[in-house]
Scaffold this active site. Structure first.
Site, PDB file in Angstrom:
ATOM      1  N   GLU A  85       0.810  -1.223   0.000  1.00 28.05           N
ATOM      2  CA  GLU A  85       0.000   0.000   0.000  1.00 28.05           C
ATOM      3  C   GLU A  85       0.839   1.267   0.000  1.00 28.05           C
ATOM      4  O   GLU A  85       1.558   1.555   0.960  1.00 28.05           O
ATOM      5  CB  GLU A  85      -0.937   0.032   1.215  1.00 28.05           C
ATOM      6  CG  GLU A  85      -1.831   1.264   1.253  1.00 28.05           C
ATOM      7  CD  GLU A  85      -2.866   1.240   2.371  1.00 28.05           C
ATOM      8  OE1 GLU A  85      -3.617   2.218   2.498  1.00 28.05           O
ATOM      9  OE2 GLU A  85      -2.910   0.235   3.114  1.00 28.05           O
ATOM     10  N   LYS A 103      -8.572  -0.531   1.151  1.00 28.48           N
ATOM     11  CA  LYS A 103      -9.587  -1.013   2.092  1.00 28.48           C
ATOM     12  C   LYS A 103     -10.427  -2.021   1.345  1.00 28.48           C
ATOM     13  O   LYS A 103     -11.062  -1.711   0.343  1.00 28.48           O
ATOM     14  CB  LYS A 103     -10.469   0.131   2.621  1.00 28.48           C
ATOM     15  CG  LYS A 103     -10.021   0.685   3.943  1.00 28.48           C
ATOM     16  CD  LYS A 103     -10.239  -0.321   5.049  1.00 28.48           C
ATOM     17  CE  LYS A 103      -9.380   0.000   6.269  1.00 28.48           C
ATOM     18  NZ  LYS A 103      -8.073  -0.662   6.236  1.00 28.48           N
TER      19      LYS A 103
END
Length: 776
Positions: A571, A590
């Protein structure tokens, strides 16, 4: 100036009361956009002749002069009434956590609403602000039977004569609320309601909550939904209608601006004072040589093994999936900055041998470390040059507890919450080529003498000689083989066992149902014994990168503390590029789905591919996962809007696949005039690791987890000497120290979360980090 004394040039001045929400500045951005558009039109229509660029700058300046933001508890009602309200035309009260019945949650906003009759200024309440208006005038606000967070609903307009004028019936808007107006009072009337279904407790249920209200006689309006969300429709029109209602109520025909002494009371003005910067001259020249790799396989690992195989302080940023750039360097004999939130002390050291350090500088800061570090980064830039994205600079991490910088009430003085090493020589490996880089000092710093002692070569000839030698070593490394890593056998044990973690999930969901948060990122920590020292840590990392290659891998060893960071993060947190403006990119993750390894047998591939695509499709279309992602996207937009005049969601909710998981990712871009450290600080800690709203939710997390997260949930990356930075969220990461390996893992909790599924997600992420050798 033409247009300043007629009605055409008038635009409302707005006070925004922030209830410590993580979406407030998205409202501010909508208000600023409206004011900017108004003044752009007025300037051109009025014959302003400064040219297009000057006209837009003037419109931007005027727009920002018409909005002031204050927190709900920083000024008394008397101060707001006497010093601020006389200089504004309307008030917007933001969303926020908590309940309208609790004074600590609503602050001075309650006084503004209660005194609307004598003051006369129009008020728009959003979410909590809407509930505050309803509560103040006798309506009943209770926990909703169907809490809704991050889902879109159809909004049926009941009365389109004022706030909803020109907005079509049945538009879509995003909702973040657990409380709702369950009974209206005679003082208020309904303007809009939700219709259709939302997901709740695993099924689709009807929702008809009140979505818009107004007072019968006073200029008070409220909306329960979030017009500022990226997925809400007609938010700009709704705020334009509020501006029109303000003009009708106030009857003003000439321009007044918020005077400077009132603007200085705003959150924005105080922030600007904290981040004031002085221009600096470039400190370094760069010596660089490019090496063609000619199709070498895993050149980064080969170069690391050859160049740093016997290094007692290796520092490796490792794009182990071969998608980007890898940096090979060492903290040996380099300047390293360490900072403790508890003591607010910064120390600069230089490692001269294993477990041996020279102290170069020490100081107790009277300002946030972020602002101190921004000055240091500004003072360690180089002359324009050609090279890769990293051309030497600061590499390190900011721990999760840096969120408390300035509080001085967390952890102990021995804990390092930020550590950055100045890399003045390195090898950078990119697909198809490598760069050998070294910095040469060109100026002397009187203010920061330690920079001259430990940063950069003192002569060009020395730098060129080092680059020449390293280039030969890099070429030689390409012919070497890197042996497969030894299997890693560790037994991970959670700090919170399954039953305790499930209880924490239920406690978090209860707080969400009470309106204390929209989304809570709960995490756990798994620990295992491991042989102490660099050798075992290196072996563990090589095993991790083989089984879970990632774009933001890292292996960083602190020789003094005999500790290391072993990361396979997928990420990106934030990437910046400084030119005339600072370009910013953020990519929150997410939404996670487990991915089975690709089969070696071609006979099994077709079946695997069908199942793989099914899981991707299921993830992409999950209402729960999309809600989680949207909440963090809106949070990131808010963070960026505190510094940026242009925020854009470039790609919303797409799937990126890694070796062990599928992830739902969104790309957000912005432009700002801020420095690299300032951009990072305004968005820290990562919203994908906190939930929303940040302030209240991090307090809840501290209560539920009752431990330091440390490096996990923080960020790891670099500030380059040529105005570039790239930082990853510290997930899928092991931290080793004192013969112990720690791996943090967790997930976002919403009202839709299933506790058992959340525990399964924890195991999935642990498996992605440590692969098959781990049995939790």
């Amino acid at each position: 100036m033409p247009g300043t004394n007629d009605a055409r040039g008038w635009h409302p001045r707005t006070l925004v009361v922030d209830n410590y929400d993580s979406y407030t500045y998205n409202l501010v951005a909508l208000l600023t956009d409206a004011a900017r558009a108004h003044y752009s039109s007025s300037i051109y229509d009025g014959g302003y002749c400064g040219g297009a660029e000057t006209s837009m700058e003037e419109a931007e300046r005027r727009a920002r002069e018409h909005i002031i933001v204050i927190r709900n508890d920083e000024y008394s009602w008397a101060t707001v009434r006497d010093s601020i309200l006389p200089h504004v035309d309307n008030i917007v009260i933001s969303p926020g956590p908590g309940t309208p019945a609790r004074r600590a949650d609503v602050g001075v906003g309650r006084d503004i609403i209660a005194h609307t009759e004598e003051d006369g200024r129009p008020v728009l309440g959003v979410c909590l602000g809407h509930q505050m208006i309803a509560h103040e005038f006798g309506a009943k606000v209770e926990q909703s039977v169907v809490p809704v967070h991050g889902q879109t609903s159809t909004i049926d307009v009941v009365d389109d004569s004022c706030l909803f004028r020109g907005i079509p019936n049945g538009f879509r808007a995003v909702r973040y609320h657990s409380l709702t107006v369950t009974r209206m009072s005679s003082n208020l009337r309904v303007l809009a309601r939700a219709s259709g279904t939302v997901e709740h407790a695993g099924r689709m249920v009807e929702s008809t909550d009140v979505m818009g209200i107004r007072h019968n006689t006073l200029p008070l309006w409220g909306v329960q939904f979030h017009p500022e969300s990226v997925c809400s429709e007609h938010g700009a029109q709704l705020l334009a209608n509020f501006s029109h209602l303000t003009r009708m109520a106030m009857g003003r025909t000439h321009v007044l601006r918020i005077p400077p002494h009132v603007q200085s009371m705003s959150v924005q003005a105080r922030d600007q004072r904290v981040w004031e910067r002085k221009p600096t001259e470039p400190r370094f020249n760069l010596v660089a040589r490019r090496v063609e790799l000619q199709g070498a396989v895993d050149a980064g690992a080969k170069a690391f093994a050859h160049l740093h195989g016997d290094d007692w302080a290796p520092l490796w940023l490792d794009a182990s999936d071969n998608s980007g750039m890898s940096v090979l360097a060492s903290s040996a004999r380099a300047a390293t900055v360490r900072y403790s939130v508890h003591s607010q002390q910064v120390r600069v050291v230089r490692a001269t041998g294993p477990n041996i350090e020279d102290e170069l500088f020490v100081q107790a800061l009277s300002e946030p470390f972020w602002t101190w570090m921004q000055r240091i980064v500004d003072d360690t830039q180089c002359v324009d040059s050609v090279g890769p994205a990293f051309r030497c600079g600061w590499i390190g991490h900011f721990a999760y507890e840096m969120k408390d910088d300035g509080c001085g009430d967390r952890g102990s003085a021995n804990e390092v919450d930020a550590q950055l090493t100045f890399v003045d020589r390195c090898v950078v490996v990119e697909p198809g080529c490598a760069w050998v880089l070294a910095l040469v000092q060109r100026t002397v710093d009187v203010e920061h003498e330690w920079l001259d002692q430990a940063c950069g070569f003192t002569s060009t000839s020395e730098a060129e000689a080092w680059v020449h030698t390293q280039t030969q070593r890099v070429v030689k490394a390409l012919d070497l083989d890197v042996p497969d890593p030894e299997p890693l056998h560790v037994q991970m044990r959670p700090l919170m066992d399954r039953a305790t973690y499930l209880d924490a999930i239920l406690a978090a969901q209860q707080l969400i149902a009470q309106g204390e948060s929209y989304e809570i990122c709960l995490t756990n920590e798994f620990r295992a014994a491991i042989d102490p020292g660099l050798s075992s840590a290196r072996q563990a990392y090589m095993h991790m990168r083989q089984n879970n290659p990632a774009p933001f891998g890292a292996f960083i060893w602190d020789s003094h503390n005999q500790s290391g960071i072993l990361s396979c993060s997928p990420e990106r947190f934030q990437r910046t590029r400084v030119n005339s403006e600072t370009e910013i990119e953020m990519k929150p993750i997410k939404g996670t789905s487990r991915r089975e390894p690709r089969p070696l047998s071609s006979n099994e591939f077709d079946e695997w591919l069908v199942e793989d695509e099914r899981r991707k499709h299921e993830l992409l279309n999950s209402i729960k996962e999309r809600a989680e992602n949207l909440m963090i996207v809106d949070l990131i937009r808010h963070d960026l809007n505190t510094i940026s005049h242009s925020v854009c969601v470039e790609r919303l909710m797409h799937i990126e696949s890694f070796a062990r998981v599928h992830q739902m990712v969104t790309t957000v871009r912005a432009r700002a005039l801020s420095g690299m450290v300032e951009c990072l600080a305004h968005c820290f800690p990562p919203g994908s690791m906190t939930g929303a709203p940040k302030t209240r939710t991090t307090q809840i997390i501290s209560q539920l987890e009752n431990r330091r997260r440390g490096v996990y949930s923080g960020v790891l990356g670099y500030f380059s000497v040529h105005g570039r930075s790239d930082w990853a969220v510290v997930i899928r990461t092991a931290v080793v120290a004192d013969g112990r390996m720690s791996v943090g893992t967790g997930g976002a909790l919403t009202i839709l979360s299933d506790p058992k599924a959340e525990w399964a997600e924890v195991e999935t992420k642990l498996h992605a980090t440590m692969s098959d050798s781990v049995s939790p």
